[in-house]
Each structure stands twice: as C-alpha cells, then as structure tokens.
Design an enzyme around this catalytic site. Structure first.
Site, PDB file in Angstrom:
ATOM      1  N   ARG A  69       0.859  -1.185   0.000  1.00 17.18           N
ATOM      2  CA  ARG A  69       0.000   0.000   0.000  1.00 17.18           C
ATOM      3  C   ARG A  69       0.893   1.232   0.000  1.00 17.18           C
ATOM      4  O   ARG A  69       1.944   1.240   0.646  1.00 17.18           O
ATOM      5  CB  ARG A  69      -0.870   0.025   1.270  1.00 17.18           C
ATOM      6  N   TYR A 197      -1.020  -3.896  -7.159  1.00 16.79           N
ATOM      7  CA  TYR A 197      -0.829  -4.564  -5.862  1.00 16.79           C
ATOM      8  C   TYR A 197      -2.137  -4.660  -5.075  1.00 16.79           C
ATOM      9  O   TYR A 197      -2.906  -3.693  -5.002  1.00 16.79           O
ATOM     10  CB  TYR A 197       0.222  -3.825  -5.006  1.00 16.79           C
ATOM     11  N   GLY A 198      -2.347  -5.787  -4.421  1.00 17.37           N
ATOM     12  CA  GLY A 198      -3.548  -6.095  -3.650  1.00 17.37           C
ATOM     13  C   GLY A 198      -4.263  -4.949  -2.967  1.00 17.37           C
ATOM     14  O   GLY A 198      -5.364  -4.571  -3.347  1.00 17.37           O
ATOM     15  N   GLY A 199      -3.626  -4.392  -1.937  1.00 19.33           N
ATOM     16  CA  GLY A 199      -4.301  -3.379  -1.117  1.00 19.33           C
ATOM     17  C   GLY A 199      -4.689  -2.118  -1.879  1.00 19.33           C
ATOM     18  O   GLY A 199      -5.586  -1.392  -1.465  1.00 19.33           O
ATOM     19  N   LYS A 206      -9.398  -2.459   1.972  1.00 18.66           N
ATOM     20  CA  LYS A 206      -9.211  -1.250   2.788  1.00 18.66           C
ATOM     21  C   LYS A 206      -9.989  -0.053   2.226  1.00 18.66           C
ATOM     22  O   LYS A 206     -10.532   0.748   2.968  1.00 18.66           O
ATOM     23  CB  LYS A 206      -7.728  -0.881   2.878  1.00 18.66           C
ATOM     24  N   HIS A 226     -10.902  -1.606  11.925  1.00 18.94           N
ATOM     25  CA  HIS A 226      -9.761  -2.439  11.545  1.00 18.94           C
ATOM     26  C   HIS A 226      -9.532  -3.468  12.660  1.00 18.94           C
ATOM     27  O   HIS A 226      -8.561  -3.396  13.394  1.00 18.94           O
ATOM     28  CB  HIS A 226      -8.548  -1.512  11.365  1.00 18.94           C
ATOM     29  N   SER A 248      -0.099  -2.820  12.171  1.00 26.25           N
ATOM     30  CA  SER A 248       0.547  -3.924  11.454  1.00 26.25           C
ATOM     31  C   SER A 248       1.726  -4.456  12.270  1.00 26.25           C
ATOM     32  O   SER A 248       2.284  -3.751  13.104  1.00 26.25           O
ATOM     33  CB  SER A 248       1.026  -3.448  10.080  1.00 26.25           C
ATOM     34  N   ALA A 249       2.071  -5.710  12.017  1.00 26.21           N
ATOM     35  CA  ALA A 249       3.200  -6.401  12.668  1.00 26.21           C
ATOM     36  C   ALA A 249       2.983  -6.613  14.159  1.00 26.21           C
ATOM     37  O   ALA A 249       3.923  -6.641  14.931  1.00 26.21           O
ATOM     38  CB  ALA A 249       4.524  -5.646  12.429  1.00 26.21           C
ATOM     39  N   CYS A 250       1.726  -6.743  14.565  1.00 23.94           N
ATOM     40  CA  CYS A 250       1.439  -7.040  15.976  1.00 23.94           C
ATOM     41  C   CYS A 250       0.701  -8.372  16.148  1.00 23.94           C
ATOM     42  O   CYS A 250       0.149  -8.654  17.205  1.00 23.94           O
ATOM     43  CB  CYS A 250       0.624  -5.924  16.611  1.00 23.94           C
ATOM     44  N   GLY A 251       0.650  -9.173  15.089  1.00 20.60           N
ATOM     45  CA  GLY A 251       0.130 -10.529  15.227  1.00 20.60           C
ATOM     46  C   GLY A 251      -1.384 -10.662  15.195  1.00 20.60           C
ATOM     47  O   GLY A 251      -1.956 -11.497  15.882  1.00 20.60           O
ATOM     48  N   ASN A 254      -2.499 -14.056  13.726  1.00 16.09           N
ATOM     49  CA  ASN A 254      -2.169 -15.111  14.696  1.00 16.09           C
ATOM     50  C   ASN A 254      -3.192 -15.156  15.833  1.00 16.09           C
ATOM     51  O   ASN A 254      -3.594 -16.230  16.284  1.00 16.09           O
ATOM     52  CB  ASN A 254      -0.773 -14.881  15.299  1.00 16.09           C
ATOM     53  N   ASP A 277      -9.331  -9.183  10.061  1.00 12.32           N
ATOM     54  CA  ASP A 277      -8.853  -7.857   9.651  1.00 12.32           C
ATOM     55  C   ASP A 277      -9.876  -6.739   9.820  1.00 12.32           C
ATOM     56  O   ASP A 277      -9.516  -5.640  10.222  1.00 12.32           O
ATOM     57  CB  ASP A 277      -8.402  -7.916   8.184  1.00 12.32           C
ATOM     58  N   ARG A 374       2.221 -12.104  -0.092  1.00 13.17           N
ATOM     59  CA  ARG A 374       0.870 -12.354   0.417  1.00 13.17           C
ATOM     60  C   ARG A 374       0.291 -13.679  -0.047  1.00 13.17           C
ATOM     61  O   ARG A 374       0.682 -14.223  -1.073  1.00 13.17           O
ATOM     62  CB  ARG A 374      -0.077 -11.235  -0.094  1.00 13.17           C
ATOM     63  N   ARG A 405       2.782  -2.286  20.122  1.00 15.46           N
ATOM     64  CA  ARG A 405       4.074  -2.941  20.337  1.00 15.46           C
ATOM     65  C   ARG A 405       4.940  -1.962  21.120  1.00 15.46           C
ATOM     66  O   ARG A 405       5.495  -1.028  20.545  1.00 15.46           O
ATOM     67  CB  ARG A 405       4.689  -3.264  18.966  1.00 15.46           C
ATOM     68  N   GLY A 500      -0.341 -18.654  21.072  1.00 14.42           N
ATOM     69  CA  GLY A 500      -1.499 -19.281  21.712  1.00 14.42           C
ATOM     70  C   GLY A 500      -1.659 -18.894  23.175  1.00 14.42           C
ATOM     71  O   GLY A 500      -2.775 -18.851  23.701  1.00 14.42           O
TER      72      GLY A 500
END
Length: 592
Positions: A69, A197-199, A206, A226, A248-251, A254, A277, A374, A405, A500
């Site tokens: 993006r 690109y995707g986004g 988005k 979000h 972003s980058a906070c899991g 997961n 998401d 992706r 984070r 987990g």
C-alpha cells in the site's frame, strides 16, 4: 446482468472515459472463472502450481515497484478540507478528478474491462453493502472472487438501489509517479490507477470496507473498524466474541486463528475465527453491539507463517489460494517464504522471477520472498472458521481489545474504567517501530484504533462517533481492554511467550466481563491481580514475571501523555472535549 439504471448509467460514463476494446460482466460462475484463469496462464499474469500438493493454487508477481500500500499516494477527497484532513492526504474532489481524468482517458484501449459486482458481508444480511469494481486486471477478478461474495448474487442483493460503491481501477501504464488510490466518500466512489498490488486494487478491502465504510458508518450509525473477530467457546458450548485492533506487525492474524494452549484445550475450550482484519459493527435489536466480517477470505502476509506460528493460517493456504511475490520452488512447483521452514529450495525463482540457488541466496542475506508477500485464501479453507461466519446478524461483542508494540510502557493487559476512557485508550494507541519498518528503530508511531491509514473522514469526528456509539449502547457496551504482548527485558528479549498463550489474557478479560474476578485500580485503568493470569504449564514464567509484566512506570506514562497531546493538537479543534478531559485526568492521576 442487471436492469439497475444507476449501475448502467455509471458504467456507460466510465466506458466512455477509459475506452476498453470490450466489456465483460463477471457473473461469478466457475466456468467463467476457469476460462479467465486459463487466459492468465497463457499471458503469464499467473502461473499454476502443483495440483497434487497445492490444488487450485496459483502464483503471481507484481511489478517490482508495486509491492505494498502507498500511504503517500492514498487520498481522501471531499469538498471541504476539514472533513478529511489533517491525518489523511486531502485534495478537493473536483481538483483531484481534473488531475486523474486525463490519466484515465483511453487507458483501457486494447484491453478488456471486467465489470465485477461484489458484496461485502454475507448475502442477505441487512448490514452488507454492494460495490462494483471496473478493472483491466484478471488478477483483481481472481482475488475479489476469494475476498468477497462476487457476481450475480451481489447484483441480486443490490436490486434497483443506488447504494453501491463505484470502483474504477486500471493498471494503466503502471507509472509509479502517477499511482493514485483515491476515495471520494461523499460520492461513494473509489478510483485507483497505475497499481496492480492487492491493497491498492482490491477495492473491496481497505478502500471500501474501511475508508468508505467508516464514512457510511458515521452517516448511518454503525462502525467500520480495523479489527479481528474471534470467538472463545467454553466446555459447555457457550461462545463469547472479542474484537481486537492492532497496528501492522502485531500478530492480528495469529490472534484471530489462535490455538488454545494445552491447559485450556484439555478442558474443552475452542477458539473460532470470524475475521482477521475488518469488523462492521451495528447495534442489534437487544441493544448490544454485533459484528460481521465483511470479507470472504484472508489476504495475509506470508513470511513468518508456519506450522508453529500459525498452523491454521498455513492450512488455509493449501488449496485455491493466490500467492503473490513469494518464492517459487522449481523442483516441485510449490512456493516458499522466509519463516516457512529452515530449508530454502535450491532450484528457485526469487520473488522478482530471477533464478537463484535459494540456499546460497539466503545465506548471502537476500530475501527469496518479498517481506510483504501475500496469500489470498478462501475463508472456507480455515480449520477454525466460526459457524457464525455467514450469520446475517453477526455475533454479539463482549469485549474490545486495543494493542500496540511497546518495549516498556504498556503492561501486558489493563481494562479501561468505562467506555469513554476506552475510547481514549484506543485513540492513544501506538507502536514502536521495529527493524522491519523504514526509519529509526524505537520511534513511537501513533495509530489511533489502528485506523490512521483507513479513516475516511476527519479523525476528530471519528473519535466523536465512538463516543456517540457508547452513548447509544449505554450499559450494554462491550468492555474495553488494552494489551501489549511485546514487553522486553533489558537485553531486548520478549518476556511474554505470545501466540497461543495470549489466550490466558483473553480469559482474564472474559472473567472481568462476567464480574467473576477483581482487579486493581491504578492511574491507567484496572490491572489484573498477577495470580489471576493462569500460567499453568508455562516454562520460565513465574508469578514474579507476571507482576513485572503488569508494572506501570508513571514517568514513562507521563511522557507518553505528551505524545497523545501532540496527536490531538495535530488533529485539531475537532478532537472531542471529552478526550482532552480524559488526557488531563490521566495526567492528574499519574502525578499524584
């Protein structure tokens, strides 16, 4: 395919502008999609992968200059600047159109325009919304088939209504300097040009589901956020739902697909994914907040996804998935990325298509897959997909979680005093930059509610909308919490195991929501008693470790207040007085 005059008039206008050689309506049939897939294999736009190991999966490479993006080229255009600025890039609507129309003029000559009707949210849901995207990219058609409910069913949902989002996308000449992703919220319109690109080009994601939908929510009394949506099922079969917003980058993925640790799994607890998401949330007939996932698939970051970190995500990608900018294992026609395993393929093509010895390439410090590579995978593949995924009314939200984070500032978890304090906590959300992000490491980036790049109007008005939603919800509002899985020791190692084991923290939240456990009142909110976080079976985590994870350094928090004040001053006069008061009250409590 439709007699909707609003759709047909708009289509005529756009065809006259971009001048495609032919126009093809996408009906969503397997027959049509199969023909398009075959065409993309012939042109090389996509490559088929190993049918035995990865049935129905394909590989795509974007242009090397088109891999993420582009926030600097993403605009919210309104008639008045103050309705979009100052956090968003803004240009006046007619001025932006004057800039873009010459670029769009004739940009599809020699190409096919695909008319792609799609529905965000379950078909038949009163909360779903329809969009139509015009595109010259088969890659977009294939992705949108996974990510949305696409084709004739979406047109049936729309009927004769004019309430649809008008999306125009063209790869045009793929010129980086003329790449624009533009939202016109006042006109229900999105224009994207010079990207593949995707986004930037899957306009349902988005662009519509957050930027346009957040504005629709403001006008119509609901919320587009979000946020992931997950359900925790107890041994009796009762499920409580949690939504959570992280930068972003906070899991986020997961957490959405969490595998319960043994201590809970053996008792019969299960975790179900509703979304990873985006959440659209409405007040239900019973006065509670209900969430739907507007999407129909997962557009996830591949690197780091493996059997240990997120087995559910990995298994979701094993069939009918589009892989973008990952490495190609030429020996068995499969894919590879950093963090999948420790065995890069020797006979490989890295993400730009260059043939390399993967082991040597990686040993020299290069990446085989792009860090933002992706997978686009159908939700139906997910082993832990909630049976409520297609529930037209959504799921009731018990708790909302904000997270960031932070190496030292934020404790493992705390609860807000009430809804408005929770809105403050969300507005103050931040993450410290990691080595993965451009720029200096350790710099605090404010990302209110994780919506900084995705709010389709003025951020101050957005905060106010949260406060108004709280007034409507009253005592039926979800409880609001803040988490930080990323506290580090003095050597920079993460203290909390994460993944987990984060369920241990979610379980405390649910107990708080039911009034089953006490908490400690502190200047920042309610903190757990350390013994109330279940650490059964955790290696190296003691009661003292938990106490340390829950410690609050008042000086660091006072310093953080200055960062929040800077954000509020940047947003300006539309920041609600209530949030300024929350900030002043927090400072006063910390200074005692």
């Amino acid at each position: 395919m439709t007699t909707n005059k609003h759709v047909l008039n708009w289509l005529d206008e756009m065809v006259a502008l971009v001048k495609p050689d032919k126009v093809v309506w996408i009906d969503g049939s397997e027959e049509q999609l199969k023909a398009l897939r075959e065409e993309s294999f012939k042109t090389g736009e996509m490559q088929p992968l190993n049918e035995e190991l990865l049935p129905g999966c394909v590989l795509h490479h974007t242009a090397v200059n088109d891999v993420a993006r582009v926030e600097g080229r993403t605009y919210i255009c309104t008639k008045k600047k103050e309705d979009a600025a100052p956090i968003n890039n803004w240009m006046e609507t007619s001025e932006m159109k004057a800039k873009l129309i010459p670029m769009y003029d004739g940009c599809m000559k020699g190409r096919t325009m695909y008319v792609l009707p799609y529905c965000m949210g379950p078909i038949g849901s009163p909360f779903s919304k329809v969009g139509i995207e015009l595109t010259d990219s088969i890659y977009v058609v294939m992705n949108m088939d996974i990510m949305t409910r696409m084709g004739k069913q979406a047109l049936d949902q729309l009927g004769d209504s004019n309430d649809f989002v008008r999306g125009l996308h063209s790869k045009a000449k793929m010129e980086e300097e003329n790449r624009y992703i533009v939202q016109f919220p006042e006109e229900n319109t999105i224009w994207s040009i010079n990207s593949g690109y995707g986004g930037n080009v899957l306009l349902g994601k988005k662009c519509f589901a957050l930027r346009i939908a957040s504005y629709q929510g403001l006008k119509e009394g609901w919320m587009a956020e979000h946020m992931l949506i997950l359900g925790i099922e107890d041994p009796t079969g009762h499920v409580e739902y949690i939504t959570a917003a992280f930068p972003s980058a906070c899991g986020k993925t997961n957490l959405a697909m969490l595998i319960p640790p043994e201590v809970y799994a053996k008792q019969g607890y299960k975790v179900w994914t509703v979304g990873d998401d985006i959440a659209w949330m409405h007040i239900g007939e019973d006065g509670r907040l209900y969430a739907i996932n507007p999407e129909n698939g997962f557009f996830g970051v591949a690197p780091g996804t493996n059997e240990k970190s997120n087995p559910n995500a990995l298994h979701t990608t094993m069939k009918n998935t589009i892989f973008t900018n990952v490495a190609h294992n030429l020996d068995n026609n499969t894919v590879w990325w950093e963090g999948l395993d420790k065995n890069p393929p020797e006979n490989a093509e890295e993400w730009t298509g260059k043939k390399v010895n993967g082991k040597e390439w990686v040993a020299e410090g290069n990446k085989l897959a792009h860090p933002n590579s992706r997978f686009t995978a159908p939700a139906v593949n997910c082993p832990c997909l909630s049976k409520e995924f297609n529930n037209p009314n959504g799921v009731p939200v018990t708790a909302m979680v904000f997270g960031g984070r932070r190496a030292k500032t934020a404790p493992l978890v705390f609860q807000s005093f009430d809804w408005n304090h929770g809105v403050y906590v969300g507005s103050a959300m931040a993450s410290e930059t990691t080595a993965a992000a451009a720029g200096a490491v350790g710099v605090v980036r404010r990302d209110p509610m994780a919506m900084r790049p995705f709010t389709g109007y003025n951020m101050g008005d957005y905060f106010n909308h949260w406060i108004e939603m709280g007034e409507k919800l009253g005592d039926k509002a979800p409880k609001i919490f803040h988490v930080n899985w990323f506290r580090t020791d003095d050597e920079g190692h993460f203290i909390w195991p994460g993944f987990g084991d984060n369920m241990r923290v979610l379980m405390w939240m649910l107990k708080r929501c039911k009034g089953e456990v006490d908490a400690v009142e502190t200047p920042i909110g309610y903190l757990p008693n350390a013994e109330d976080i279940d650490i059964t079976g955790l290696d190296g985590i003691t009661l003292d470790t938990v106490k340390d994870l829950l410690s609050v350094d008042k000086d660091l928090w006072l310093e953080d207040c200055n960062g929040v004040e800077e954000l509020y001053d940047q947003i300006g006069e539309r920041v609600p007085a209530e949030l300024r008061k929350q900030l002043a009250d927090l400072r006063a409590r910390l200074s005692k």
